[in-house]
Enzyme design. Structure first.
Site, PDB file in Angstrom:
ATOM      1  N   PRO A 187       0.881  -1.254   0.056  1.00 46.26           N
ATOM      2  CA  PRO A 187       0.037  -0.024  -0.010  1.00 46.26           C
ATOM      3  C   PRO A 187       0.867   1.255  -0.035  1.00 46.26           C
ATOM      4  O   PRO A 187       1.704   1.499   0.830  1.00 46.26           O
ATOM      5  CB  PRO A 187      -0.921  -0.153   1.132  1.00 46.26           C
ATOM      6  CG  PRO A 187      -0.060  -0.962   2.075  1.00 46.26           C
ATOM      7  CD  PRO A 187       0.508  -1.921   1.340  1.00 46.26           C
ATOM      8  N   ASP A 192       0.892   4.358   0.181  1.00 44.84           N
ATOM      9  CA  ASP A 192       0.941   5.587   1.295  1.00 44.84           C
ATOM     10  C   ASP A 192       1.720   5.120   2.425  1.00 44.84           C
ATOM     11  O   ASP A 192       2.703   5.815   3.102  1.00 44.84           O
ATOM     12  CB  ASP A 192      -0.448   6.156   1.583  1.00 44.84           C
ATOM     13  CG  ASP A 192      -1.209   6.554   0.520  1.00 44.84           C
ATOM     14  OD1 ASP A 192      -0.869   7.648  -0.220  1.00 44.84           O
ATOM     15  OD2 ASP A 192      -2.317   5.853   0.290  1.00 44.84           O
ATOM     16  N   HIS A 229      -4.330   5.724  -1.516  1.00 45.97           N
ATOM     17  CA  HIS A 229      -4.523   5.091  -2.789  1.00 45.97           C
ATOM     18  C   HIS A 229      -5.137   3.755  -2.440  1.00 45.97           C
ATOM     19  O   HIS A 229      -4.431   2.664  -2.077  1.00 45.97           O
ATOM     20  CB  HIS A 229      -3.086   5.009  -3.274  1.00 45.97           C
ATOM     21  CG  HIS A 229      -3.096   4.051  -4.605  1.00 45.97           C
ATOM     22  ND1 HIS A 229      -4.014   4.276  -5.543  1.00 45.97           N
ATOM     23  CD2 HIS A 229      -2.575   2.915  -4.602  1.00 45.97           C
ATOM     24  CE1 HIS A 229      -3.651   3.551  -6.846  1.00 45.97           C
ATOM     25  NE2 HIS A 229      -2.658   2.619  -6.001  1.00 45.97           N
TER      26      HIS A 229
END
EC number: 1.1.1.27
Length: 317
Positions: free
Chosen positions: A125, A127, A179
């Site tokens: 992921p 971020d 995101h």
């Protein structure tokens, strides 16, 4: 940082990394030295050979080779695309624990090499992995960037352009937040040229409606899942997004891109890395642009921040 040399190091020669490398070579003129690093050194060498054999058809010359972490020392940008792949039905946040360990083995040797450029992270992921890179590297926040919602924003503009029958380049809209599943479109900020889309939707003389906007937002949010279901992975779009960000950095463009950047009071939050419109130049994030969100959008942004903090806080870095 040796901006005149324009050296980029790519760590991770999987489909995302090589889609980026292929895009970089074909666009031409963005950098003149590309180093490929992978735990599978045989693959990295093979990928370098394959790209080199196509240089005769490329727009410009590049030096491309498989390297080691010591080659990061004089690089302008280190792009991290390494990590375990997202499985069908798996959310980006499910990848977190598996990818943190991968990053421990990457960031430390890069920093030890003497690297003093910009980290650009693509691994999901994204971020949280960008924040992990920041914590492990101890670099200044402006020099640690994630791809954030840059691809999501491109998807949004494409769909809005198709819906309104307008060139997507003339649609000014952003996907912001994580995101992932909590990302959203601040519809109050969407513009067609200089006209707010909300005014267009409110005009009874046309057939456009708010429900269609919500449908488009959902298409953007779920696009990756549908692509993964169809072809097991996504890589072309994010590869091109990486190339666009690298171009903005090395060209000192001061372009506005929705990257994952560290908030320092913007939108009322600190420390979290999240997708927000940011001015990108040779030193990384020059400035975060704070959109004038309405109350509903502020709540959505808050929810996204909370999701990211909830998943990052338990980590031991």
């Amino acid at each position: 940082m040796t901006t005149d040399r324009r050296k980029v190091v790519l760590i991770g020669t999987g489909m995302v990394g090589m889609s980026f490398a292929y895009s970089l070579v074909n666009q031409g003129g963005i950098c003149n030295e590309l180093v490929l690093i992978d735990v599978n050194t045989v693959r990295a060498n093979g990928e370098a050979m394959d790209l080199n054999h196509g240089l005769a058809f490329a727009k410009s010359n590049m030096k491309i080779y498989a390297g080691e972490y010591k080659d990061c020392k004089d690089a302008d940008i280190v792009v991290i695309a390494a990590g375990v792949a997202q499985k069908e039905g798996e959310t980006r946040l499910d990848l977190l624990k598996r990818n943190v360990e991968v990053f421990r083995s990457i960031v430390t040797p890069v920093v030890r090499s003497g690297f003093d450029g910009i980290f650009l992270v693509a691994t999901n992921p994204v971020d949280i992995m960008t924040r992990v890179t920041y914590e492990l590297s101890r670099f200044g926040a402006s020099r640690v960037i994630g791809t954030g919602t840059s691809l999501d924003t491109a998807r949004l503009r494409y769909l809005l352009g198709d819906y309104f029958t307008v060139d997507p380049k003339n649609i000014h809209a952003y996907v912001i937040g994580e995101h992932g599943d909590s990302e959203f479109v601040p519809l109050s900020q969407v513009m067609m040229a200089t006209k707010p889309v909300m005014k267009i939707l409110e005009d009874e003389r046309n057939s456009y409606c708010i429900d269609d906007m919500q449908s488009i937002e959902e298409q953007v949010r779920t696009a990756a899942y549908k692509i993964i279901e169809a072809k097991r992975a996504t890589y072309y779009g994010i590869g091109m997004a990486l190339t666009r960000i690298v171009k903005a950095i090395l060209g000192d463009e001061n372009s506005v891109l929705t990257v994952s950047a560290k908030l320092c009071g913007e939108y009322g939050y600190r420390d979290v890395f999240i997708g927000v419109p940011s001015i990108i130049g040779r030193n990384g994030v020059k400035e975060i642009i704070e959109l004038d969100l309405n109350e509903e959008e502020k709540e959505k942004f808050k929810s996204s921040v909370n999701v990211l903090n909830e998943h990052f806080d338990p980590l031991e870095l």
